[in-house]
Design a protein around this motif. Structure first.
Motif, mmCIF file in Angstrom:
data_model
loop_
_atom_site.group_PDB
_atom_site.id
_atom_site.type_symbol
_atom_site.label_atom_id
_atom_site.label_comp_id
_atom_site.label_asym_id
_atom_site.label_seq_id
_atom_site.Cartn_x
_atom_site.Cartn_y
_atom_site.Cartn_z
ATOM 1 N N TYR A 39 0.811 -1.211 0.000
ATOM 2 C CA TYR A 39 0.000 0.000 0.000
ATOM 3 C C TYR A 39 0.850 1.270 0.000
ATOM 4 O O TYR A 39 0.312 2.362 -0.070
ATOM 5 C CB TYR A 39 -0.952 0.004 1.197
ATOM 6 C CG TYR A 39 -2.150 -0.895 0.988
ATOM 7 C CD1 TYR A 39 -3.322 -0.409 0.431
ATOM 8 C CD2 TYR A 39 -2.098 -2.242 1.318
ATOM 9 C CE1 TYR A 39 -4.419 -1.229 0.229
ATOM 10 C CE2 TYR A 39 -3.184 -3.079 1.115
ATOM 11 C CZ TYR A 39 -4.342 -2.566 0.577
ATOM 12 O OH TYR A 39 -5.419 -3.383 0.368
ATOM 13 N N SER A 117 -5.910 4.027 5.959
ATOM 14 C CA SER A 117 -6.721 3.635 4.790
ATOM 15 C C SER A 117 -8.174 4.089 4.902
ATOM 16 O O SER A 117 -9.098 3.324 4.625
ATOM 17 C CB SER A 117 -6.665 2.114 4.602
ATOM 18 O OG SER A 117 -5.341 1.654 4.481
ATOM 19 N N TYR A 230 -4.621 -0.335 -6.257
ATOM 20 C CA TYR A 230 -4.607 -1.024 -4.973
ATOM 21 C C TYR A 230 -4.574 -2.535 -5.197
ATOM 22 O O TYR A 230 -5.017 -3.024 -6.245
ATOM 23 C CB TYR A 230 -5.852 -0.665 -4.160
ATOM 24 C CG TYR A 230 -5.910 0.775 -3.719
ATOM 25 C CD1 TYR A 230 -5.165 1.216 -2.644
ATOM 26 C CD2 TYR A 230 -6.722 1.695 -4.383
ATOM 27 C CE1 TYR A 230 -5.210 2.543 -2.227
ATOM 28 C CE2 TYR A 230 -6.774 3.026 -3.979
ATOM 29 C CZ TYR A 230 -6.023 3.433 -2.901
ATOM 30 O OH TYR A 230 -6.062 4.748 -2.508
#
Length: 315
Positions: A39, A117, A230
């Motif tokens: 990420y 996130s 992602y």
């Protein structure tokens, strides 16, 4: 004002650019070293490179807890620290050091979705809007008084990538407005309602493993929340991992065991989903496009050529 900036990735890059574009002086930048975390390899515009290109001294740190850093901060004599996407705890001796404290920029509508996130979690949870908050840092993570907050709506087909671009564009204007307010001497910020607070952990690859007992609506949002670039939502078919790139809720209601590869509908293949599926009370998930282990993208109808079999969690 003399400003020190703490930040990382594209969020930090946008924040630093806003500071450089302002009338204030950026005297030091602290950022993280490059990371191999899935990420952190995306949205990875370099804060260090932007600072160096503009003649601003840079320190690379995983954590801000060493004597050299404290000495450099004191020598910089900041009026304000501005932070965005600083990934580790910042001790009070740092965030209290500047005359005006530390302004943190966070990509959620605080007090909801503090932590990590936030866009992905908000989309998974079906929130109707997301946004960006600039707040004054205190002892609790993402809990300080709000200086500026802006929201954008979440559309029915929006992906996390769409929401990233929409919210990252808010950073520059929010930072500029917050700097003006702080420089004017304002201190009457809005306290957060802690009864509405929520705090989320970092995403990991395992969080994208589809649970077919979830309602189809929830799984469809998970797929949109894990959009390229992602790490995608995934499942397993005949022992092999399959990434789900595009999916929607079925028109029909289908009964059976969650995870069953059931029937074609429209341009995709329906997978039985939901805890109520055994009673015939659930819509299924229509998988429309997938990515195989070797990186090949193809229509789901080409992968699921015959009906039957199950999609499962784990290997």
């Amino acid at each position: 004002m003399r400003v020190v900036m703490f930040g990382y990735q594209t969020w930090g890059h946008r924040t630093l650019q806003a500071l450089l574009d302002s009338e204030h002086e950026v005297v030091l930048v602290v950022t993280h070293p490059e990371s191999d975390h899935a990420y952190e390899r995306i949205w990875s515009d370099s804060v260090a490179e932007l600072a160096q290109a503009n003649g601003v001294p840079v320190l690379l740190r995983d954590r801000p807890d060493d004597e050299e850093l404290m000495t450099r901060l004191k020598d910089a004599d900041p009026d304000l620290i501005v932070a965005n996407n600083w990934r580790t705890w910042m001790p009070p001796q740092i965030f209290r050091l500047p005359r005006h404290g530390t302004l943190n920029v966070h990509d959620s509508l605080l007090p909801a979705y503090a932590g990590f996130s936030p866009l992905i979690w908000a989309l998974i949870n079906g929130e109707e809007e997301v946004g960006v908050t600039a707040h004054m840092m205190d002892e609790d993570l993402d809990a300080g008084d709000i200086v500026v907050q802006r929201a954008v709506p979440v559309g029915p087909e929006d992906t996390a990538t769409d929401l990233f671009h929409r919210t990252v564009d808010l950073i520059g204007p929010i930072v500029a407005e917050a700097l003006d307010l702080i420089a004017s001497g304002r201190t009457d910020w809005t306290p957060q309602d802690r009864s509405k607070a929520s705090f989320f952990h970092k995403r990991s690859i395992e969080d994208g493993d589809i649970d077919w007992t979830w309602p189809a609506e929830d799984i469809a949002r998970l797929v949109r929340a894990q959009s390229d670039p992602y790490p995608n939502a995934f499942t397993h078919y005949n022992g092999r991992r399959v990434r789900v790139l595009k999916a929607s809720v079925s028109q029909g209601v289908y009964g059976g065991t969650p995870g069953r590869v059931f029937i074609r509908e429209g341009g995709g293949v329906v997978i039985v989903a939901g805890a109520e599926a055994r009673r015939g009370r659930s819509h299924g998930l229509v998988i429309e496009r997938v990515r195989t282990e070797d990186g090949t993208d193809l229509p789901a109808t080409e992968l699921f050529r015959t009906m039957g079999g199950y999609l499962t969690r784990g290997a």
